[in-house]
Write a protein that holds these residues in place. Structure first.
Motif, short mmCIF file in Angstrom:
data_model
loop_
_atom_site.label_atom_id
_atom_site.label_comp_id
_atom_site.label_asym_id
_atom_site.label_seq_id
_atom_site.Cartn_x
_atom_site.Cartn_y
_atom_site.Cartn_z
N GLN A 282 64.49 29.58 57.67
CA GLN A 282 64.98 30.63 58.69
C GLN A 282 65.10 29.96 60.03
N TRP A 283 66.15 29.89 61.03
CA TRP A 283 66.22 29.11 62.04
C TRP A 283 65.30 29.92 62.96
N ARG A 284 65.27 31.24 62.86
CA ARG A 284 64.36 31.99 63.88
C ARG A 284 62.95 31.45 63.94
N TRP A 285 62.19 31.30 62.62
CA TRP A 285 61.12 30.82 62.20
C TRP A 285 60.68 29.24 62.68
N LEU A 287 62.59 28.37 65.72
CA LEU A 287 63.09 28.18 67.09
C LEU A 287 61.90 29.01 67.94
N VAL A 288 61.57 30.21 67.35
CA VAL A 288 60.36 30.76 68.20
C VAL A 288 59.23 30.01 68.25
N SER A 349 62.44 46.50 62.40
CA SER A 349 61.67 45.55 62.95
C SER A 349 60.59 45.70 64.03
N LEU A 411 60.58 37.51 72.14
CA LEU A 411 61.88 36.77 71.48
C LEU A 411 62.02 37.43 69.99
N LEU A 412 61.15 37.90 69.39
CA LEU A 412 61.35 38.50 68.14
C LEU A 412 62.00 39.82 68.22
N LEU A 415 65.61 38.80 68.77
CA LEU A 415 66.06 38.10 67.49
C LEU A 415 65.46 38.52 66.29
N PRO A 417 64.39 38.99 62.66
CA PRO A 417 64.69 38.50 61.38
C PRO A 417 64.93 39.16 60.22
#
Length: 825
Positions: A282-285, A287-288, A349, A411-412, A415, A417
């Motif tokens: 996952q791109w979030r995991w 980027l963060v 979330s 950030l989360l 964003l 996930p």
């Protein structure tokens, strides 16, 4: 915990944009001083704290008007050197080097005095000395004159006359020494408490001016070295040319480190991104964690720039280590978030994020504190750059922890996930294989750990601190190649000075050497001659004995002293040693323009000192610096009768050796302080002596494995590998704390040790495995560095991660199951 939860609920989670904007301002402020971030590879960065060898080294250089601030260009022509054509090309190269603005002068076979005239005597030496530059001398005659001269063979000319050298002198401006002396004097006043407020402000001003001046001087040196290399490239078609010398080594070391920080830093980052993408998909995991790691390094570089705190060869890896620690923290948060997300897929979330933070802040805080203790132990070292490294990492880890628990949730929050269907709490991941092995082969785990411990002890007993500076560089580098040529053909690389101070005359001794029946100029009198001169028969005979001894040592290459000059004058004298009268009038007989070559570097009448200039063979396989220095001092005191206080050993060889020899003591202090402090931390955290001792076991195995492996492989401790043990402990402690904390939480559910172990391996074990895999993959790229210590750092960091993971997934759970330290729920 309630207060922390309230902080997240009231400020961070509801207002992530405000948090990020405020943080962006902080990043901008840090970036203002990026240009002040600098690397330091000077002599001061490689010496012990309060080591007087550096000042003694500078004092010797001042007294004898010598310096190591020069480049050495080795020149081996493809054709015969001593022909008109080749000498013309060599002269052209010398002239271009001499024309560089920062070059003070050059020395080579072209401008040194030759001794070939049949009319040359002590009386005519002033008029009959000739040089290749100024006189028409046949090449063959010049060749023989140079080889017959005791000063030049194995120094400016190889013994087969096939290789020669140009010494390119780069004089250090007097302004440098003025600022240095001012700074050191003010430092002494401040440290002793006698400085007032004005002097403290003056110290700050002078220190800043010294930093600016040395930076400007360093840039000028780099430009000069680049100019020298450009000139040499135009002549490589006719000769094999290598560049050496202390300024070039310092410049290249800084360049290697800068390349490692930039090129390999980006490479490590690329590997980390790839590994995170493969693991979490996952791109979030990706980027963060990437942003958290980058921001941590950003802030630290900015702080070091604002604080004017230079990074040395030793502390240059702090960027890589901060990436490790920050990434470890974020991966643990990611894994825990995904677990909560899978267990309660319908939960908001924001709630999942809050539960993740509350569940992980305690073990992560403990991890950060114990790792800070591990790196903080480096401050007990006696080596200034190691101490600085310890403080840098202590501050950096604090920033990493704050960054993770401030920026990660911000950030989360922006964003969130989506649910990853690949996450399953009941699937059997790779780490569960370790759980099954530990369950069914518990005895093997214990026996294997015992065998590893024994091997570690044996390896530790083989660990040494002796190494050659040449071993820091790959054979393909110019530094390595130049050192080999200089060692093999031009008399050795590392400088060592032996300085002997004359014995002072008692007050009741008559200064007239002829007042007694014994003539000290020609006889070995019972009462030593106390005239204020070295040029007596007795003293010169003693200095000759010292010279011959130093020359006989297998570790030494070229040895120069007043004895070399006397041999040269004897040769001028028709091969007859100087008699008493000639010896007494040597200072008057040597022409003024030759005194700086023949007398001043070796005798100081003003300071009553005699100097022996020695070059050590760095390529000698069995080089043992401490043993060499001890043998020299012992021989001079016991065999030749000099008082110990009259003997001074100085030079880069001594300073580097002092640093190396402190490593064993420093390592013992470091390891002792680390494990003592971590044991105390474990007692505070776990509130159980049994659990604290259990937690120490994998840490001892991990640290012992790295140092033991170094011993088995014959890799000595040096200025870089000294930090490996503390790094290993810091990494192993992370896994230990996370595993024990999770085990305690899971055990409370059913009180079943085996079931708890399997659940821990599937949960926290995954985070530990992902962290280790990511870091090992990322740091594997460091093996491509030209700087051998950086390669060792990458390899041993990876090995440390593997051993820490192995111990935390096998030995640690086995000891927990065996001792049952948790009370039944």
């Amino acid at each position: 915990m309630n207060r922390l939860g309230a902080l997240y609920d009231r400020f961070i989670l509801p207002h992530p944009w405000i948090v990020l904007i405020l943080f962006g301002v902080l990043l901008a402020v840090a970036a203002l001083r990026f240009d002040q971030f600098r690397l330091d590879a000077s002599a001061e960065s490689l010496v012990l704290e309060n080591d007087r060898s550096l000042e003694q080294y500078r004092q010797v250089n001042r007294v004898f008007t010598t310096s190591d601030d020069f480049l050495v260009v080795t020149y081996t022509p493809h054709q015969e050197l001593f022909t008109e054509t080749e000498l013309s090309h060599f002269r052209s190269l010398r002239d271009k080097l001499d024309a560089l603005s920062a070059v003070g002068s050059t020395n080579s076979i072209l401008n040194v005095p030759l001794l070939h005239s049949p009319d040359l005597t002590l009386d005519t030496v002033d008029s009959e000395i000739k040089t290749l530059d100024n006189d028409e001398i046949p090449p063959d005659t010049a060749r023989q004159a140079l080889l017959d001269n005791p000063m030049y063979p194995n120094l400016l000319l190889s013994e087969d006359a096939g290789t020669t050298a140009i010494q390119v002198n780069l004089p250090t401006p007097e302004r440098y020494f003025e600022l240095l002396n001012q700074r050191d004097e003010l430092r002494d006043q401040v440290s002793t408490g006698v400085a007032d407020a004005d002097q403290q402000r003056q110290l700050e001003r002078v220190s800043q001016e010294f930093i600016r001046y040395t930076e400007a001087l360093g840039k000028e040196r780099d430009a000069t070295i680049a100019g020298v290399r450009a000139i040499l490239d135009d002549y490589r078609d006719r000769a094999t040319i290598h560049l050496g010398g202390v300024p070039m080594i310092v410049s290249d070391m800084i360049r290697f480190i800068q390349n490692d920080l930039s090129t390999f830093g980006l490479g490590v980052l690329g590997f980390l991104i790839l590994t995170l993408a493969i693991i979490f998909r996952q791109w979030r995991w990706v980027l963060v964690p990437l942003l958290c790691c980058s921001f941590t390094v950003w802030l630290m570089i900015g702080f070091l720039g604002w604080a004017q705190w230079p990074v040395t060869v030793i502390s240059s890896n702090f960027v890589s280590l901060l990436l490790i620690m920050t990434l470890s923290l974020t991966i643990h948060l990611i894994v825990r978030y995904r677990e909560f997300q899978h267990d309660e897929p319908q939960a908001q979330s924001q709630d999942i994020l809050r539960r993740t933070l509350m569940a992980m802040v305690k073990p992560c805080f403990y991890m950060a504190i114990t790792t800070i203790v591990a790196f903080g132990s480096l401050t007990f070292s006696g080596i200034r750059p190691v101490i600085d490294f310890g403080w840098m990492m202590t501050l950096g880890l604090t920033v990493a922890f704050l960054m993770t628990f401030l920026i990660f949730p911000a950030l989360l929050s922006l964003l969130p996930p989506p649910l990853d269907q690949r996450v399953s709490s009941d699937r059997i991941p790779f780490t569960d294989a370790f759980a099954r092995f530990t369950e069914h082969f518990g005895g093997t785990v214990l026996v294997g750990s015992g065998i590893i411990a024994v091997l570690c002890v044996i390896g530790l007993s083989r660990l040494t601190v002796e190494n050659s500076f040449i071993d820091y560089f790959k054979a393909s580098t110019e530094i390595h190649q130049g050192m080999v040529v200089i060692d093999d053909r031009l008399g050795g690389t590392s400088p060592l000075d032996v300085v002997i101070t004359d014995e002072p005359a008692p007050e009741n001794v008559n200064d007239d050497p002829f007042a007694s029946d014994c003539d000290p100029f020609v006889e070995d009198c019972d009462e030593q001659d106390y005239r204020d001169t070295w040029y007596t028969y007795q003293k010169m005979r003693q200095l000759s004995e010292v010279h011959n001894y130093l020359h006989s040592l297998p570790e030494t290459g070229k040895v120069l002293s007043i004895s070399t000059t006397l041999d040269l004058l004897a040769q001028i004298n028709g091969g007859t040693p100087l008699n008493a009268v000639e010896l007494a009038f040597v200072p008057a007989a040597v022409p003024a323009d030759l005194q700086d070559i023949l007398l001043s570097p070796y005798i100081s009448e003003e300071h009553q000192q005699a100097r022996f200039s020695i070059r050590i063979l760095e390529t000698m396989p069995d080089l043992r610096r401490q043993d060499l220095l001890d043998r020299i001092r012992t021989h001079l005191t016991t065999e030749l009768g000099y008082d110990d206080e009259r003997i001074q050993l100085s030079g880069m060889t001594v300073m580097y050796n002092n640093m190396l020899q402190s490593l064993f003591d420093s390592q013992i202090k470091t390891i002792g302080v680390v494990f003592g402090a971590i044991l105390v931390m474990f007692l505070i955290l776990f509130r159980s002596v049994k659990l604290a001792l259990i937690g120490m076991a994998p840490n001892l195995i991990a640290a012992g494995s790295v140092l033991g492996l170094m011993g088995w492989l014959g890799i000595p401790l040096d200025m870089m590998t000294i930090t490996v043990a503390a790094i290993t402990v810091g990494i192993a402690v992370d896994d230990t704390i996370h595993y024990i904390h999770r085990f305690k939480t899971e055990f409370a559910k059913d009180g079943d040790y085996l079931a708890t172990m399997h659940r821990c391996h599937r949960s926290i074990g995954q985070a530990m495995f992902f962290t280790s895999l990511t870091i090992i993959s990322g740091f594997s790229i460091l093996v491509l560095s030209n700087f051998i210590p950086t390669i060792y750092f990458g390899l041993f960091t990876g090995f440390a991660m593997f051993m820490a993971l192995l111990g935390a997934l096998t030995l640690l759970p086995r000891l927990i199951i065996l001792t049952r330290p948790f009370p039944a729920p």
